[in-house]
Design a protein around this motif. Structure first.
Motif, PDB file in Angstrom:
ATOM      1  N   PHE A  63     -16.081 -62.139 -24.426  1.00  0.00           N
ATOM      2  CA  PHE A  63     -16.941 -63.312 -24.372  1.00  0.00           C
ATOM      3  C   PHE A  63     -17.305 -63.645 -22.936  1.00  0.00           C
ATOM      4  O   PHE A  63     -18.429 -64.019 -22.645  1.00  0.00           O
ATOM      5  CB  PHE A  63     -16.236 -64.490 -25.051  1.00  0.00           C
ATOM      6  CG  PHE A  63     -17.122 -65.672 -25.285  1.00  0.00           C
ATOM      7  CD1 PHE A  63     -18.207 -65.575 -26.131  1.00  0.00           C
ATOM      8  CD2 PHE A  63     -16.870 -66.875 -24.671  1.00  0.00           C
ATOM      9  CE1 PHE A  63     -19.029 -66.664 -26.368  1.00  0.00           C
ATOM     10  CE2 PHE A  63     -17.678 -67.972 -24.897  1.00  0.00           C
ATOM     11  CZ  PHE A  63     -18.760 -67.858 -25.744  1.00  0.00           C
ATOM     12  N   LEU A  64     -16.352 -63.463 -22.021  1.00  0.00           N
ATOM     13  CA  LEU A  64     -16.612 -63.770 -20.618  1.00  0.00           C
ATOM     14  C   LEU A  64     -17.721 -62.894 -20.045  1.00  0.00           C
ATOM     15  O   LEU A  64     -18.591 -63.373 -19.340  1.00  0.00           O
ATOM     16  CB  LEU A  64     -15.346 -63.563 -19.784  1.00  0.00           C
ATOM     17  CG  LEU A  64     -14.318 -64.661 -19.882  1.00  0.00           C
ATOM     18  CD1 LEU A  64     -13.061 -64.252 -19.139  1.00  0.00           C
ATOM     19  CD2 LEU A  64     -14.857 -65.943 -19.306  1.00  0.00           C
ATOM     20  N   VAL A 112      -8.313 -69.493 -32.067  1.00  0.00           N
ATOM     21  CA  VAL A 112      -7.558 -70.268 -31.085  1.00  0.00           C
ATOM     22  C   VAL A 112      -6.895 -71.472 -31.756  1.00  0.00           C
ATOM     23  O   VAL A 112      -5.748 -71.803 -31.455  1.00  0.00           O
ATOM     24  CB  VAL A 112      -8.475 -70.713 -29.924  1.00  0.00           C
ATOM     25  CG1 VAL A 112      -7.718 -71.593 -28.940  1.00  0.00           C
ATOM     26  CG2 VAL A 112      -9.052 -69.494 -29.217  1.00  0.00           C
ATOM     27  N   GLU A 113      -7.591 -72.119 -32.669  1.00  0.00           N
ATOM     28  CA  GLU A 113      -7.000 -73.245 -33.399  1.00  0.00           C
ATOM     29  C   GLU A 113      -5.787 -72.793 -34.199  1.00  0.00           C
ATOM     30  O   GLU A 113      -4.787 -73.513 -34.298  1.00  0.00           O
ATOM     31  CB  GLU A 113      -8.041 -73.908 -34.289  1.00  0.00           C
ATOM     32  CG  GLU A 113      -9.085 -74.671 -33.489  1.00  0.00           C
ATOM     33  CD  GLU A 113     -10.297 -75.096 -34.308  1.00  0.00           C
ATOM     34  OE1 GLU A 113     -10.400 -74.719 -35.500  1.00  0.00           O
ATOM     35  OE2 GLU A 113     -11.142 -75.801 -33.744  1.00  0.00           O
ATOM     36  N   GLY A 114      -5.851 -71.605 -34.754  1.00  0.00           N
ATOM     37  CA  GLY A 114      -4.707 -71.049 -35.483  1.00  0.00           C
ATOM     38  C   GLY A 114      -3.528 -70.782 -34.563  1.00  0.00           C
ATOM     39  O   GLY A 114      -2.371 -71.076 -34.910  1.00  0.00           O
ATOM     40  N   LEU A 157     -10.110 -75.566 -25.876  1.00  0.00           N
ATOM     41  CA  LEU A 157     -10.880 -76.044 -27.028  1.00  0.00           C
ATOM     42  C   LEU A 157     -11.803 -77.200 -26.646  1.00  0.00           C
ATOM     43  O   LEU A 157     -12.943 -77.266 -27.103  1.00  0.00           O
ATOM     44  CB  LEU A 157      -9.942 -76.459 -28.157  1.00  0.00           C
ATOM     45  CG  LEU A 157      -9.208 -75.304 -28.849  1.00  0.00           C
ATOM     46  CD1 LEU A 157      -8.098 -75.834 -29.747  1.00  0.00           C
ATOM     47  CD2 LEU A 157     -10.177 -74.423 -29.620  1.00  0.00           C
ATOM     48  N   ALA A 158     -11.328 -78.094 -25.794  1.00  0.00           N
ATOM     49  CA  ALA A 158     -12.149 -79.231 -25.364  1.00  0.00           C
ATOM     50  C   ALA A 158     -13.341 -78.776 -24.527  1.00  0.00           C
ATOM     51  O   ALA A 158     -14.398 -79.421 -24.538  1.00  0.00           O
ATOM     52  CB  ALA A 158     -11.304 -80.217 -24.565  1.00  0.00           C
ATOM     53  N   GLY A 174     -20.265 -75.834 -31.516  1.00  0.00           N
ATOM     54  CA  GLY A 174     -20.686 -74.761 -32.403  1.00  0.00           C
ATOM     55  C   GLY A 174     -19.971 -73.441 -32.167  1.00  0.00           C
ATOM     56  O   GLY A 174     -20.185 -72.485 -32.896  1.00  0.00           O
ATOM     57  N   SER A 175     -19.114 -73.363 -31.132  1.00  0.00           N
ATOM     58  CA  SER A 175     -18.374 -72.125 -30.871  1.00  0.00           C
ATOM     59  C   SER A 175     -17.353 -71.892 -31.977  1.00  0.00           C
ATOM     60  O   SER A 175     -16.782 -72.831 -32.519  1.00  0.00           O
ATOM     61  CB  SER A 175     -17.634 -72.219 -29.538  1.00  0.00           C
ATOM     62  OG  SER A 175     -18.523 -72.386 -28.473  1.00  0.00           O
TER      63      SER A 175
END
Length: 186
Positions: A13-14, A106-108, A94-95, A100-101
């Motif tokens: 992604f970077l 990551v939440e998991g 996350l913040a 929309g990403s």
């Protein structure tokens, strides 16, 4: 594991969206220096040198803040056993992600890590009423380390903790046993 997969997703992604994720626009020279530290961090991580990788990723982030680097910092914290720092870094990631990403992986990872730590809210009371942040002169130390002023939310490792609140010439000390996955107010 999902954490390693997250790191790989982040690296891809970077390179695809570098300019999108920068908090401020660094110069070309800054980006190049940050990229060098980022690549160094990747190599160190692959070699199992997680402390050194963490330092390289932190330098990359300091030179040219890029929210995508935070995931790598969080993974290093997790690997060296500093789960509270991994949690706070994942929350910063996350913040900072654009609306929309897809952050489900990551939440998991964050949800899994939260089962290994304790979320603590420290409040100071005057006449039974919680002091507000702006009026609060209540300084908090946890296990001898200054953490700030109450009300204060912190993520800690489970175990016996000493929490000290100091205000208006008073000191209140509480020893509390905290269990993993717990959320508590003190």
């Amino acid at each position: 594991s999902a954490g390693r997969c997250v790191g790989l997703v982040c690296m891809l992604f970077l390179t695809a969206n570098n300019s999108l994720l920068f908090a401020r626009q660094p110069t070309t020279a800054m980006k190049q220096e940050a990229d060098e530290f980022f690549v160094k961090g990747q190599l160190l991580f692959k070699a199992g040198k997680h402390h050194e990788a963490l330092q390289a990723f932190q330098l990359a982030y300091e030179i040219a803040p890029n929210v995508g680097v935070l995931i790598n910092i969080a993974i290093c914290y997790r690997e060296i056993g500093n789960v509270p720092k991994a949690v706070s870094t994942l929350r910063r990631y996350l913040a900072g992600m654009p609306k929309g990403s897809d952050t489900s992986i990551v939440e998991g990872e964050l949800a899994e890590l939260l089962t290994k730590v304790v979320e603590v809210e420290v409040v100071c009371l005057r006449d039974g009423v919680p002091l507000k942040q702006e009026e609060n002169i209540c300084r908090i130390r946890i296990d001898g380390v200054a953490r700030g002023r109450a009300p204060l939310s912190v993520v800690l490792k489970p175990g016996l903790r000493e929490i000290v609140a100091q205000w208006e010439g008073r000191t209140v000390t509480r020893k509390v046993a905290l269990s993993a996955g717990e959320q508590t107010s003190i």
